[in-house]
Design a protein around this motif. Sequence first.
Motif, PDB file in Angstrom:
ATOM      1  N   ASP A 177      38.528  41.129  36.749  1.00  0.00           N
ATOM      2  CA  ASP A 177      38.125  39.936  37.734  1.00  0.00           C
ATOM      3  C   ASP A 177      38.123  40.311  39.181  1.00  0.00           C
ATOM      4  O   ASP A 177      37.255  39.942  40.054  1.00  0.00           O
ATOM      5  CB  ASP A 177      38.916  38.752  37.333  1.00  0.00           C
ATOM      6  CG  ASP A 177      38.543  38.279  35.977  1.00  0.00           C
ATOM      7  OD1 ASP A 177      37.628  38.626  35.460  1.00  0.00           O
ATOM      8  OD2 ASP A 177      39.306  37.376  35.535  1.00  0.00           O
ATOM      9  N   LYS A 180      35.183  42.310  40.307  1.00  0.00           N
ATOM     10  CA  LYS A 180      34.095  41.469  40.469  1.00  0.00           C
ATOM     11  C   LYS A 180      34.027  40.586  41.639  1.00  0.00           C
ATOM     12  O   LYS A 180      32.992  40.597  42.367  1.00  0.00           O
ATOM     13  CB  LYS A 180      33.676  40.630  39.232  1.00  0.00           C
ATOM     14  CG  LYS A 180      33.626  41.437  37.833  1.00  0.00           C
ATOM     15  CD  LYS A 180      33.266  40.418  36.619  1.00  0.00           C
ATOM     16  CE  LYS A 180      33.012  41.164  35.362  1.00  0.00           C
ATOM     17  NZ  LYS A 180      33.199  40.191  34.420  1.00  0.00           N
ATOM     18  N   THR A 264      38.178  32.422  40.813  1.00  0.00           N
ATOM     19  CA  THR A 264      37.306  31.764  40.073  1.00  0.00           C
ATOM     20  C   THR A 264      35.713  31.306  40.270  1.00  0.00           C
ATOM     21  O   THR A 264      34.899  32.122  39.441  1.00  0.00           O
ATOM     22  CB  THR A 264      38.018  30.572  39.317  1.00  0.00           C
ATOM     23  OG1 THR A 264      39.119  30.567  38.957  1.00  0.00           O
ATOM     24  CG2 THR A 264      37.259  29.895  38.183  1.00  0.00           C
ATOM     25  N   LEU A 267      33.422  34.846  39.917  1.00  0.00           N
ATOM     26  CA  LEU A 267      33.300  35.467  38.655  1.00  0.00           C
ATOM     27  C   LEU A 267      32.322  35.246  37.817  1.00  0.00           C
ATOM     28  O   LEU A 267      31.892  35.852  36.926  1.00  0.00           O
ATOM     29  CB  LEU A 267      34.508  35.305  37.860  1.00  0.00           C
ATOM     30  CG  LEU A 267      35.927  35.569  38.381  1.00  0.00           C
ATOM     31  CD1 LEU A 267      37.063  35.269  37.549  1.00  0.00           C
ATOM     32  CD2 LEU A 267      35.907  36.976  38.901  1.00  0.00           C
ATOM     33  N   ASP A 269      28.714  36.155  36.382  1.00  0.00           N
ATOM     34  CA  ASP A 269      28.085  37.674  35.849  1.00  0.00           C
ATOM     35  C   ASP A 269      26.593  37.628  35.908  1.00  0.00           C
ATOM     36  O   ASP A 269      25.879  36.595  36.238  1.00  0.00           O
ATOM     37  CB  ASP A 269      28.738  38.057  34.589  1.00  0.00           C
ATOM     38  CG  ASP A 269      28.362  37.035  33.416  1.00  0.00           C
ATOM     39  OD1 ASP A 269      27.131  36.349  33.526  1.00  0.00           O
ATOM     40  OD2 ASP A 269      28.923  36.862  32.475  1.00  0.00           O
TER      41      ASP A 269
END
Length: 655
Positions: A177, A180, A264, A267, A269
């Motif tokens: 995480d 990213k 959060t 994240l 994708d």
Amino acid sequence: MTMKQVEKNWFSWRLASLMVVMMFLSMAKPLTSQSTDANSTMVRYYCSEFYGMNAKYFFQNVNTTLSNLRRQLLVNPVHYAVARTLINGAAVWGVASCRGYVSTTNCIACFDDAVVLLRACGRGSGAHAFYNDCDLRYENYNFYADANNRGGIVICGNTRSPQQTEFRKTVEGLISDLRKATPRTSDFYAASTRALPGRSRTVYGIAQCNLNLSQSVCEDCLTPRYSSLDDCLPSTNGWTINNGCFMRYSSTPFFRLNQTTNITPLLWDGNSNKKRSIIGGVVGCVCFLLFVIAFVVWRLISKKTSGLQQDKSTGSTELLQGPARYSYNDLKVATENFSDQCKIGGGVFGEVYKGILKDGGFVAIKKTVMASTRGKIHFNDELKIISNVHHRHLIRLLGYCSKGPLLFLVHEFMNNGSLDQFLYGDKSRNLSWKQRFEIIFGTARGLAYLHEQYHVTIIHRDIKTSNILLDDELQPKIADFGLIRLLPEDKTHLSTKLAGSLNSGYVAPEYAIHGQLSEKVDTYSFGIVVLEIVSGKRCKDVIDDKSVDQSLLDHAWNLYESGTHVNLIDNRLDASEYAAEDVMKIIEIALMCTQSQVSSRPAMSEVVTLLSDKSLDEMPPIKSMFHEDDIKIPTDTSISLSSDATASTVQVSGR
């Protein structure tokens, strides 16, 4: 003594220096960073190979660069600094950074330890130290774009977690995480925690990239670091570092819980992003169709009620009053048949004559070639736009006359002529600091009006001292704005437009080389003009004290990076008229305007605020990146490039 003996003696001295330094560090550590932050421990360092160079100037420049880096770390909220010193051809580039959780005190302590350590590199052409809490590197070349050219360092702890399966899964999720999210943060830094099943223990992790990297390079840098840490599992801690990025996890806290980043929202994708794109596309299409239907209905109603169709191309100008139209004979009489005695200037837009109209008023008449290929409607609209610009610091277009291919533009006349004549021309005189500041401030206000306050955005493209005229009170008025839109197409093409200005040092590199046009082109040119006003020197005709040819911009950057930009101030100025700190801050604003990265330059409205506000607590930093490599310069082009300078927090006092 032979060369081999010299090299042997040098390596012996370097080894001895290293032993002394390491002994010093082992003794001093408890009294410095170790006492304030147990994480500030050295991980690894490198020394670059020895190269023949002028050692005296090189190490002077090393000291200057390191001092500049330290000064920036003291004032920058984000503990990241870049500096370069190029004096006497002995170039030194430097970068320093601390982890996002480190306090300023601990950051400086870590930096100081790294400086002491790197002294052991002796006459090496560069050095690089990695600490848990900071990095420090200097080289004799521009390494700022490097991220993965030096093999990464991976250090795995010796203790294994008793909950190996759960620990591995938790850490993998955490560092994945962070990998990213970090490139998507504003400062390329993220810290987060993750609880093990049963919440018996917590894992701490961070990831960080150097701010001089792009988002994509940051991603490319962190991916192999993530893989390296994965190989450490199930060790309870691990570090991995390379030139551009740093990752770490540990079951022991090394930052406070209130220092975590909310990752959060970062994240998303690729798949979810594609879904968002598809949904957004569908919604957009529906909205567009509704808009088209509404537009068609509106057009039908409009036709029925008015019976007239408005030409969209003139809709923005039909309410504007056009300029007065003069007869050709009146202008001939006013200029004595455009005699050389009445000629007062000239440039890419044509020759300029002083004229006296029938009512006795003085005007400036610009003779140029009309852009006949653009159409009469377009031409009239452009004239309306220009003639309706009313601002204290912009020259008024009073009227025009067209005769065949020739266009004559009648402007208000400025008896004091242009700024360049006052600074170093026929009318050269020593302007006071108050007068110089008023010219800087007025020019900024005029450009801000053209860019953001007028109903049509006008980019000047040719800001320079000869296009800034002075009225009877020595207030500035910008000339020639909007005129490039009236030129024939062949004269507005990048290869031939502004031929007299292209190599003058005023033109922003992205515009001169790549034709990329934005309001920031004028911001760049304004910064050059400010440097000329402050120094009293032409932007292309500067030779420093070491007899090294430099443009004024390069000279200003070097002075700024050595903390001596007070030396740029014109020595003709009476020192009792100004506070040196205030003038230095004006120089810093000018350098901010000339940063090579377009997005780092302020808008002119922001410049006006910086110049007018006497109690600024915050100011955008001068970008701590040097992107000279981003702009490829043809060998036959002479352009004065800006250098994105070192980061610093600048506060500006007003007049």
